[in-house]
Design a protein around this motif. Sequence first.
Motif, PDB file in Angstrom:
ATOM      1  N   ARG A  98     -25.681  -5.207  35.341  1.00  0.00           N
ATOM      2  CA  ARG A  98     -26.146  -6.181  36.334  1.00  0.00           C
ATOM      3  C   ARG A  98     -27.572  -5.905  36.794  1.00  0.00           C
ATOM      4  O   ARG A  98     -28.198  -6.733  37.436  1.00  0.00           O
ATOM      5  N   SER A  99     -28.093  -4.699  36.473  1.00  0.00           N
ATOM      6  CA  SER A  99     -29.465  -4.330  36.839  1.00  0.00           C
ATOM      7  C   SER A  99     -29.919  -3.218  35.905  1.00  0.00           C
ATOM      8  O   SER A  99     -29.143  -2.716  35.092  1.00  0.00           O
ATOM      9  N   TYR A 100     -31.187  -2.824  36.058  1.00  0.00           N
ATOM     10  CA  TYR A 100     -31.703  -1.672  35.312  1.00  0.00           C
ATOM     11  C   TYR A 100     -31.742  -0.419  36.189  1.00  0.00           C
ATOM     12  O   TYR A 100     -32.513   0.496  35.953  1.00  0.00           O
ATOM     13  N   ASP A 101     -30.886  -0.354  37.188  1.00  0.00           N
ATOM     14  CA  ASP A 101     -30.770   0.807  38.060  1.00  0.00           C
ATOM     15  C   ASP A 101     -29.647   1.683  37.497  1.00  0.00           C
ATOM     16  O   ASP A 101     -28.465   1.395  37.703  1.00  0.00           O
ATOM     17  N   GLY A 143     -19.946   2.856  36.410  1.00  0.00           N
ATOM     18  CA  GLY A 143     -19.011   1.836  35.936  1.00  0.00           C
ATOM     19  C   GLY A 143     -18.873   1.837  34.432  1.00  0.00           C
ATOM     20  O   GLY A 143     -17.769   1.699  33.902  1.00  0.00           O
ATOM     21  N   LEU A 144     -20.006   1.999  33.743  1.00  0.00           N
ATOM     22  CA  LEU A 144     -19.955   2.050  32.284  1.00  0.00           C
ATOM     23  C   LEU A 144     -19.091   3.214  31.824  1.00  0.00           C
ATOM     24  O   LEU A 144     -18.194   3.041  30.992  1.00  0.00           O
ATOM     25  N   LEU A 145     -19.332   4.399  32.360  1.00  0.00           N
ATOM     26  CA  LEU A 145     -18.575   5.570  31.925  1.00  0.00           C
ATOM     27  C   LEU A 145     -17.087   5.429  32.226  1.00  0.00           C
ATOM     28  O   LEU A 145     -16.246   5.854  31.437  1.00  0.00           O
ATOM     29  N   ALA A 146     -16.754   4.805  33.351  1.00  0.00           N
ATOM     30  CA  ALA A 146     -15.348   4.607  33.711  1.00  0.00           C
ATOM     31  C   ALA A 146     -14.656   3.644  32.756  1.00  0.00           C
ATOM     32  O   ALA A 146     -13.443   3.727  32.555  1.00  0.00           O
ATOM     33  N   ALA A 147     -15.417   2.742  32.141  1.00  0.00           N
ATOM     34  CA  ALA A 147     -14.834   1.727  31.259  1.00  0.00           C
ATOM     35  C   ALA A 147     -14.707   2.176  29.808  1.00  0.00           C
ATOM     36  O   ALA A 147     -14.053   1.498  29.003  1.00  0.00           O
ATOM     37  N   LEU A 148     -15.296   3.302  29.462  1.00  0.00           N
ATOM     38  CA  LEU A 148     -15.268   3.760  28.067  1.00  0.00           C
ATOM     39  C   LEU A 148     -13.875   4.250  27.671  1.00  0.00           C
ATOM     40  O   LEU A 148     -13.123   4.747  28.506  1.00  0.00           O
ATOM     41  N   PRO A 149     -13.553   4.151  26.385  1.00  0.00           N
ATOM     42  CA  PRO A 149     -12.252   4.650  25.920  1.00  0.00           C
ATOM     43  C   PRO A 149     -12.123   6.161  26.159  1.00  0.00           C
ATOM     44  O   PRO A 149     -13.092   6.907  26.014  1.00  0.00           O
ATOM     45  N   HIS A 150     -10.944   6.606  26.510  1.00  0.00           N
ATOM     46  CA  HIS A 150     -10.713   8.040  26.761  1.00  0.00           C
ATOM     47  C   HIS A 150     -11.002   8.882  25.525  1.00  0.00           C
ATOM     48  O   HIS A 150     -11.411  10.037  25.638  1.00  0.00           O
ATOM     49  N   ARG A 151     -10.805   8.321  24.335  1.00  0.00           N
ATOM     50  CA  ARG A 151     -11.037   9.083  23.100  1.00  0.00           C
ATOM     51  C   ARG A 151     -12.501   9.472  22.917  1.00  0.00           C
ATOM     52  O   ARG A 151     -12.819  10.342  22.127  1.00  0.00           O
ATOM     53  N   TRP A 152     -13.406   8.818  23.664  1.00  0.00           N
ATOM     54  CA  TRP A 152     -14.815   9.184  23.587  1.00  0.00           C
ATOM     55  C   TRP A 152     -15.097  10.483  24.321  1.00  0.00           C
ATOM     56  O   TRP A 152     -16.159  11.061  24.185  1.00  0.00           O
ATOM     57  N   GLY A 153     -14.165  10.952  25.112  1.00  0.00           N
ATOM     58  CA  GLY A 153     -14.344  12.210  25.826  1.00  0.00           C
ATOM     59  C   GLY A 153     -15.282  12.064  27.015  1.00  0.00           C
ATOM     60  O   GLY A 153     -15.633  10.956  27.431  1.00  0.00           O
ATOM     61  N   HIS A 154     -15.688  13.199  27.552  1.00  0.00           N
ATOM     62  CA  HIS A 154     -16.584  13.223  28.717  1.00  0.00           C
ATOM     63  C   HIS A 154     -18.030  13.083  28.249  1.00  0.00           C
ATOM     64  O   HIS A 154     -18.536  13.939  27.525  1.00  0.00           O
ATOM     65  N   LEU A 186     -25.878  -1.615  22.533  1.00  0.00           N
ATOM     66  CA  LEU A 186     -26.938  -2.562  22.818  1.00  0.00           C
ATOM     67  C   LEU A 186     -26.890  -2.858  24.306  1.00  0.00           C
ATOM     68  O   LEU A 186     -25.804  -3.055  24.865  1.00  0.00           O
ATOM     69  N   VAL A 187     -28.051  -2.892  24.952  1.00  0.00           N
ATOM     70  CA  VAL A 187     -28.111  -3.266  26.361  1.00  0.00           C
ATOM     71  C   VAL A 187     -28.570  -4.715  26.430  1.00  0.00           C
ATOM     72  O   VAL A 187     -29.681  -5.052  26.045  1.00  0.00           O
ATOM     73  N   VAL A 188     -27.683  -5.569  26.890  1.00  0.00           N
ATOM     74  CA  VAL A 188     -28.013  -6.976  27.095  1.00  0.00           C
ATOM     75  C   VAL A 188     -28.810  -7.049  28.397  1.00  0.00           C
ATOM     76  O   VAL A 188     -28.385  -6.478  29.407  1.00  0.00           O
ATOM     77  N   PRO A 189     -29.957  -7.711  28.393  1.00  0.00           N
ATOM     78  CA  PRO A 189     -30.755  -7.778  29.632  1.00  0.00           C
ATOM     79  C   PRO A 189     -29.946  -8.341  30.797  1.00  0.00           C
ATOM     80  O   PRO A 189     -29.222  -9.329  30.638  1.00  0.00           O
ATOM     81  N   PRO A 190     -30.044  -7.711  31.963  1.00  0.00           N
ATOM     82  CA  PRO A 190     -29.277  -8.175  33.121  1.00  0.00           C
ATOM     83  C   PRO A 190     -29.508  -9.650  33.452  1.00  0.00           C
ATOM     84  O   PRO A 190     -28.597 -10.324  33.921  1.00  0.00           O
ATOM     85  N   ALA A 191     -30.701 -10.155  33.198  1.00  0.00           N
ATOM     86  CA  ALA A 191     -31.024 -11.545  33.534  1.00  0.00           C
ATOM     87  C   ALA A 191     -30.552 -12.547  32.477  1.00  0.00           C
ATOM     88  O   ALA A 191     -30.762 -13.744  32.635  1.00  0.00           O
ATOM     89  N   ALA A 192     -29.909 -12.081  31.436  1.00  0.00           N
ATOM     90  CA  ALA A 192     -29.447 -12.987  30.375  1.00  0.00           C
ATOM     91  C   ALA A 192     -28.429 -13.983  30.931  1.00  0.00           C
ATOM     92  O   ALA A 192     -27.649 -13.657  31.824  1.00  0.00           O
ATOM     93  N   THR A 193     -28.452 -15.180  30.362  1.00  0.00           N
ATOM     94  CA  THR A 193     -27.437 -16.166  30.733  1.00  0.00           C
ATOM     95  C   THR A 193     -26.125 -15.779  30.071  1.00  0.00           C
ATOM     96  O   THR A 193     -26.099 -14.954  29.152  1.00  0.00           O
ATOM     97  N   ASP A 194     -25.045 -16.389  30.506  1.00  0.00           N
ATOM     98  CA  ASP A 194     -23.743 -16.118  29.896  1.00  0.00           C
ATOM     99  C   ASP A 194     -23.787 -16.398  28.391  1.00  0.00           C
ATOM    100  O   ASP A 194     -23.258 -15.611  27.600  1.00  0.00           O
ATOM    101  N   ALA A 195     -24.412 -17.497  27.986  1.00  0.00           N
ATOM    102  CA  ALA A 195     -24.480 -17.861  26.564  1.00  0.00           C
ATOM    103  C   ALA A 195     -25.297 -16.847  25.771  1.00  0.00           C
ATOM    104  O   ALA A 195     -24.908 -16.441  24.676  1.00  0.00           O
TER     105      ALA A 195
END
Length: 137
Positions: A35-38, A45-56, A108-117
């Motif tokens: 949602r931002s580049y912060d 949030g990203l780390l919490a959403a990753l699969p557990h098999r990826w480890g820490h 890939l990092v999708v720019p935060p300002a990208a539209t849904d499409a």
Amino acid sequence: MTVPSRPASSVRLRLGEYSGASGSARPLDGAWWPRSYDLTAELPGLLAALPHRWGHITSVLVNGGMWSLSGDGMLIDDQWVHARGTDSARAGHTVCLLSPGQGRWDLLVVPPAATDAEAERLMDTATGGSGTDPAQS
């Protein structure tokens, strides 16, 4: 101070079908639409959403010209994560995640300002159109 995690269900992340497979010919493991580049706000949030098999994930490498970084890392859920910025053209619009003994993943990092499409098109391209939402797995 520990940075709290955003609920995984609110993270806009799509992983490729063979994400993290060794010997995979696909250069990206998925796509992330922050949602931002912060990085301090987005990384937990990203780390919490990753699969557990990826480890820490212990290290994160981002494009230093795009992301705001403070210090050399942050404490997320009581574990230190090193964060580095690079000005390498290779970093481009990606984030590199490292987990000792588990592997490396490039998103890939999708720019935060990208539209849904736009975001949908970029995420489909990054995952070969066969991506999965880890929150739904």
